[in-house]
Design a protein around this motif. Structure first.
Motif, PDB file in Angstrom:
ATOM      1  N   LYS A 161      -1.580   8.707  13.182  1.00 22.16           N
ATOM      2  CA  LYS A 161      -2.218   8.433  11.898  1.00 22.16           C
ATOM      3  C   LYS A 161      -1.345   7.622  10.954  1.00 22.16           C
ATOM      4  CE  LYS A 161      -0.934  12.556   9.438  1.00 22.16           C
ATOM      5  NZ  LYS A 161      -1.272  13.455   8.377  1.00 22.16           N
ATOM      6  N   LYS A 187       0.850  -1.194   0.000  1.00 17.55           N
ATOM      7  CA  LYS A 187       0.000   0.000   0.000  1.00 17.55           C
ATOM      8  C   LYS A 187       0.887   1.247   0.000  1.00 17.55           C
ATOM      9  CE  LYS A 187      -1.890   3.572   2.240  1.00 17.55           C
ATOM     10  NZ  LYS A 187      -1.390   4.522   3.245  1.00 17.55           N
ATOM     11  N   GLY A 215      -7.475   8.326   5.833  1.00 16.18           N
ATOM     12  CA  GLY A 215      -6.452   7.300   6.073  1.00 16.18           C
ATOM     13  C   GLY A 215      -6.918   5.900   5.693  1.00 16.18           C
ATOM     14  N   ASP A 229      -5.108   2.477   4.127  1.00 15.54           N
ATOM     15  CA  ASP A 229      -4.434   1.451   4.943  1.00 15.54           C
ATOM     16  C   ASP A 229      -5.373   0.264   5.129  1.00 15.54           C
ATOM     17  OD1 ASP A 229      -2.285   3.204   5.398  1.00 15.54           O
ATOM     18  OD2 ASP A 229      -3.175   4.001   7.235  1.00 15.54           O
TER      19      ASP A 229
HETATM   20 MG    MG Z   1      -2.309   7.443   5.874  1.00 19.87          MG
END
Ligand code: MG
Ligand code: ADP
Ligand code: ASP
Length: 408
Positions: free
Chosen positions: A209, A7, A151, A154
């Protein structure tokens, strides 16, 4: 031969050169005989740009339409990444969330993944393709585009790794692993070679984060081998999230410090001190799908008390209107106040289980700097405090030093 999910976050796909760099790494893994699935975020800054664009038309954008807009960021990078791979002579194919069929619930802007249809991806991998999947997005049962919260790429990466039973999920980002705290705030922060899953879960839930919390939850549930690495440096080992606690190793008491500037505090003043009040306040908040984090209620004096809780800053106004319109008169509360100038600092470590006095040490260190604590919450491996936003960085720095997390 292994199946690897890689990723790449926003800074790792920020421009065509970085995308070419990513493609070269994928090519190296492919040349070693591995099957590779790539998950990409939008180019850095793009999701923020799209949110601002939407807000120019509607200040509080309709969530379904906002997701339609936000999902375009990742759609651009999957195409770009596939092109970069093709330019290296590698067979590549991109998929949006809905093309894969990453099925989610319909909680627009913060949807949860329900299932992943991995059939097509497996076929493509068997036929020698690198599969490039858009992070952060899915589709609900009615075919609506959804996104997974900030986010969220992820989580796409780890969920795909779980669905494909991948050998490893590698999270490539702009730091070379998980640090004792955000290295941008404390330059003395140290990279951890390993961190336990439990600690990573707590750090992520308290605001670090570097990994979205749901990605860590998926890793735990499906025992995905998860590693955080730098996309700018090919040498490092990064940080491995481990599932066993090392019994023989001397555990540091505190492993890391997380902080969060995204919460706001809501106080309901002068509520009757009687059974059912917490439910009458928080019931309508939950019905409106607003997540509540910390909660405190004081013991009452003269039959009334104050009730305080925190929500995401974005949802403070929504929560305030619900309380003012539907709850205040009903329960006879005197006043409802919102404060979005707060921050939360948390110290995390499995070593806390076998040590006493950690909380009092934390409170003493903050007191020595004249920092007032507004709320406290604890778990077996965490102590979190809410303080005035303006003292956040100072608090993180002094705690980092006092708990001896600084690099030698
Ligand atoms: Mg991120
Ligand atoms: P990406 O775009 O690759 O997903 P993010 O910005 O979401 O990257 O996450 C990486 C950032 O997380 C780092 O640049 C760093 O500032 C921040 N961060 C916060 N806490 C930590 C920590 N404990 N260790 C490493 N990075 C952290
Ligand atoms: N592009 C999304 C965001 O900025 C998802 C991600 O980067 O993980 O939040």
């Amino acid at each position: 031969m292994a199946l690897i999910v890689q990723k790449y976050g926003g800074t790792s796909v920020a421009n065509p050169d970085r995308i070419r760099n990513l493609a070269r790494r994928v090519a190296r893994y492919k040349a070693m005989g591995h099957k590779v699935v790539v998950v990409v975020s939008a180019m850095s800054g793009e999701t923020n740009r799209l949110i601002s664009l939407a807000k120019e038309i509607m200040p509080d954008p309709d969530p379904r339409e906002l997701d339609v807009i936000l999902s375009t960021g990742e759609q651009v990078t999957i195409g770009m990444t596939s092109l970069a791979l093709m330019e290296l002579g590698i067979k590549a194919k991109s998929y949006t969330g809905s093309q894969v069929k990453i099925l989610t619930d319909d909680a627009f802007t913060k949807a949860r993944i329900l299932s992943i249809d991995e059939g097509n991806i497996k076929n493509d991998l068997d036929n020698g393709y690198v599969v490039v999947v858009a992070g952060f997005q899915g589709v609900d049962g009615n075919g609506n585009i959804t996104t997974l919260g900030r986010g969220g790429s992820d989580t796409t990466g780890v969920a795909l790794a779980a669905a494909l039973k991948a050998d490893e999920c590698q999270i490539y980002t702009d730091v070379d692993g998980v640090y004792t705290t955000d290295p941008r705030v404390v330059p003395e922060a140290r990279r951890l070679d390993k961190i336990t899953f439990e600690e990573m879960l707590e750090l992520a839930s308290q605001g670090s984060k570097v990994l979205q919390i749901r990605s860590v939850e998926f890793a735990g549930k499906y025992k995905v081998k998860l590693r955080v690495l730098s996309s700018f440096d090919d040498e490092g080992e990064g940080t491995l999230i481990t599932f066993e606690e090392e019994k023989d190793m001397e555990q540091p008491v505190i492993s890391g410090i997380a902080f969060n500037r995204d919460e706001a505090k809501i106080t309901v003043l002068g509520v009757p001190d009687k059974p059912g009040i917490a439910y009458q306040i928080l019931g309508p908040i939950a019905e409106a799908n607003v997540d509540v984090d910390m909660i405190i209620q004081n013991t009452g004096a003269d039959g009334t008390t104050d009730f305080t809780f925190t929500v995401n800053k974005n949802e403070m106004n929504k929560a305030l209107s619900i309380l003012r319109d539907k709850v205040q008169a009903h329960i006879g509360a005197r006043e409802i106040k919102g404060d979005d100038k707060i921050a939360k600092v948390s110290i995390v470590g499995v070593g806390m289980r076998s040590h006493v006095g950690i909380a009092s040490k934390m409170f003493r260190i903050l007191a020595e700097e004249g920092i007032n604590i507004q709320m406290i919450s604890t778990s077996e491996i965490k102590i979190a405090v809410v303080i005035d936003e303006k003292y956040l960085e100072l608090a993180v720095r002094v705690l980092h030093k006092a708990f001896e997390l600084d690099a030698e």
